[in-house]
Design a protein around this motif. Structure first.
Motif, mmCIF file in Angstrom:
data_model
loop_
_atom_site.group_PDB
_atom_site.id
_atom_site.type_symbol
_atom_site.label_atom_id
_atom_site.label_comp_id
_atom_site.label_asym_id
_atom_site.label_seq_id
_atom_site.Cartn_x
_atom_site.Cartn_y
_atom_site.Cartn_z
ATOM 1 N N SER A 128 5.010 -21.661 135.558
ATOM 2 C CA SER A 128 6.524 -21.827 135.323
ATOM 3 C C SER A 128 6.947 -22.934 134.160
ATOM 4 N N GLY A 174 -2.540 -23.207 139.070
ATOM 5 C CA GLY A 174 -1.191 -23.877 139.160
ATOM 6 C C GLY A 174 -0.729 -23.960 140.571
ATOM 7 N N LYS A 175 0.360 -24.322 141.118
ATOM 8 C CA LYS A 175 0.876 -24.478 142.464
ATOM 9 C C LYS A 175 1.790 -23.334 142.887
ATOM 10 N N HIS A 176 1.942 -22.315 141.672
ATOM 11 C CA HIS A 176 2.962 -21.446 142.449
ATOM 12 C C HIS A 176 2.331 -20.238 143.271
ATOM 13 N N CYS A 177 3.270 -19.531 144.016
ATOM 14 C CA CYS A 177 2.791 -18.716 145.124
ATOM 15 C C CYS A 177 2.448 -17.189 144.230
ATOM 16 N N GLU A 178 1.310 -17.283 143.511
ATOM 17 C CA GLU A 178 0.946 -16.281 142.773
ATOM 18 C C GLU A 178 -0.548 -16.433 142.381
ATOM 19 N N ASP A 205 -1.686 -17.260 139.306
ATOM 20 C CA ASP A 205 -1.083 -18.572 138.439
ATOM 21 C C ASP A 205 -2.506 -19.363 138.039
ATOM 22 N N ASN A 227 12.212 -21.170 136.260
ATOM 23 C CA ASN A 227 12.301 -21.823 137.534
ATOM 24 C C ASN A 227 11.423 -21.043 138.596
ATOM 25 N N TYR A 228 10.624 -20.492 138.137
ATOM 26 C CA TYR A 228 9.804 -19.373 139.339
ATOM 27 C C TYR A 228 9.764 -20.617 140.560
ATOM 28 N N ASN A 229 9.583 -19.987 141.964
ATOM 29 C CA ASN A 229 9.576 -20.784 143.066
ATOM 30 C C ASN A 229 10.528 -21.883 142.904
ATOM 31 N N ARG A 230 11.647 -21.621 142.058
ATOM 32 C CA ARG A 230 12.653 -22.802 142.274
ATOM 33 C C ARG A 230 11.963 -24.281 141.804
ATOM 34 N N ILE A 231 11.013 -24.108 140.920
ATOM 35 C CA ILE A 231 10.519 -25.432 140.464
ATOM 36 C C ILE A 231 11.208 -25.974 139.275
#
Length: 481
Positions: free
Chosen positions: A367, A399-403, A406, A438-442
């Motif tokens: 993100s 990264g910390k994203h659900c992907e 990432d 703002n992917y994952n509303r980050i």
């Protein structure tokens, strides 16, 4: 070229392309480390780190006279850091090289899509540069940041009527990309002549990622070469149009010089045609595209080499055709702002998969930097508060994203890192903040501008609750009390 070796230490972490593979494997000791790569003060695009990067008295990494660890604690992470000295130095490099190598008038325009903000606009304006914008948002940022309208060009392959009206009303040069632009401009029925620049595809291929090649014939940008004469004849019959320039751009992150030399001949032919049809074309815009050093193995030309190649080619092409020299415009974006940027992350979890890989997770990711997952981009990084520690293991920074994709840096040599440490990733000034989501509303990170020991917040961090500000919950979906 004026170069000097940095007085910083031998370094610890190495760029991701130089590390060995495998979980916990030792780092390659023969690979150059970030501070062992020769520092070119005259051409910041050739450096791995900002010009002011050094190790302070406590053995910690600092930029702009401030320890990066201190910035992380003060402003939180992820954090974008911009070095003012590097930004100003790169502006000066383009400005001075144009003055030294081109005998006519010249102007460098900052391609603000690389990183658009009021602070960056104000800084490049103060250094005498112009700016190119590609949306109403970038255009308003440029105007509110103090850029003079007559030093702004407005690009885009699908400009809205509202965007065109804004540009026309504010006296900005419109880069005509297609017939749709011309139809919309005519519909605005301007009473005063609109200053136009015509963009066309030169048909020049470059060895770069397919998504950032824009000069070859299969491109969404610009008129095809066989449309150049028809559109020039059409514009000659438009009383509201004043065609003052021609534009062509061949791509981004380019290390080759020959394509830029070839572009000059194509533009000069177009200039001769336009003038023969009665257009008062005074400007030739060669676009940008000069690459930067992201990892130690990258070897881009210097700004001076690039400008000299372009300038000499334009002069020779115009002389061969008996043309009066135009004003030479160029549009550096990445090469102007990328090296000035550092992104700071805080290390979190660790996952070791024996014999396969060790994942080190940080508190940001795709993100705030979508380039690795989009372009397979590589970077250089090290621990901000232990830059001299031995890089004894190889990790993949996730990264910390659900992907699953990432991943910021694959197979990076680092000292064993623990939760809470600060990781500094270099050359993130271009296309990181501007492409952030703002992917994952980050929330998007804050940005600070540093120089001479001072840090100024130039973009504040978003708050999670602010991400709901544009949501509308219909009455019928509201929970019953």
């Amino acid at each position: 070229m004026s170069s000097s070796t940095a007085s910083a230490p031998s370094g610890a972490a190495i760029s991701a392309d130089a590390a060995g593979a495998g979980a916990g494997s030792p780092a390659a000791t023969s690979a150059p480390r970030p501070f062992e790569v020769e520092r070119d003060a005259a051409s910041p695009n050739r450096n791995l780190t900002p010009l002011t990067t050094r190790i302070d008295g406590q053995g910690q990494l600092e930029v702009g006279g401030i320890a990066l660890g201190e910035l992380a604690r003060r402003y939180g992470t992820p954090l974008y850091v911009l070095d003012e000295a590097t930004l100003r130095g790169t502006c000066a490099a383009y400005r001075d090289a144009l003055a030294a190598h081109y005998p006519g008038e010249a102007l460098a325009l900052y391609a603000s899509k690389a990183n658009s903000s009021l602070a960056i606009t104000a800084l490049v304006a103060s250094e005498g540069l112009g700016l190119d914008a590609v949306s109403a948002g970038e255009l308003l940022t440029a105007l509110d940041g103090g850029m003079a309208p007559d030093r702004i060009v407005f690009h885009g392959n699908n400009k809205s009527l509202e965007e065109l009206d804004l540009a026309v009303q504010r006296g900005v040069t419109v880069v005509v990309d297609n017939w749709f632009d011309l139809e919309n401009l005519a519909a605005l029925a301007p009473t005063a002549p609109v200053n136009l620049m015509l963009r066309f595809t030169p048909g020049i291929e470059c060895h770069t990622h397919e998504y950032i090649r824009t000069g070859h014939l299969d491109s969404k940008f610009g008129f095809d070469p066989d449309q150049l004469e028809p559109v020039l004849k059409h514009l000659a019959g438009c009383p509201w149009a004043r065609l003052s320039g021609l534009h062509a751009h061949i791509g981004s992150q380019i290390f080759e010089l020959q394509p830029h030399h070839d572009l000059a001949a194509v533009l000069a032919d177009a200039l001769a045609l336009a003038r023969s049809l009665g257009h008062p074309v005074t400007d030739l815009n060669v676009g940008g595209g000069l690459g930067i050093r992201y990892v130690a193995s990258d070897d881009p030309p210097s700004i001076q080499q690039w400008v000299r190649t372009v300038a000499e080619a334009v002069v020779a092409a115009c002389q061969a055709r008996g043309l009066e020299l135009p004003r030479l415009l160029c549009e550096p974006g990445r090469s102007l702002v990328a090296t000035a940027g550092v992104t700071l992350y805080t290390v979190g979890s660790r996952k070791e998969i024996p014999g396969i890989r060790t994942y080190l997770s940080v508190d940001g990711g795709m993100s705030d930097n979508p380039r690795p997952i989009t372009y397979q981009s590589r970077y250089t990084a090290l621990l901000a508060e232990r830059p001299e520690a031995e890089a004894s293991e190889t990790v993949t920074v996730a990264g910390k994203h659900c992907e699953s994709g990432d991943v910021l840096l694959k197979d990076l040599a680092l000292p064993p890192a623990t939760s809470g440490e600060v990781l500094a990733v270099f050359a993130t000034g271009a296309y990181n903040a501007s492409m952030a989501s703002n992917y994952n509303r980050i929330p998007r990170p804050a940005t600070v501008l540093v120089g001479d020991g001072q840090a100024d917040l130039v973009q504040r961090r978003e708050r999670p609750e602010e991400l709901l500000r544009y949501d509308v919950l219909p009455e019928r979906l509201r929970p019953v009390a």
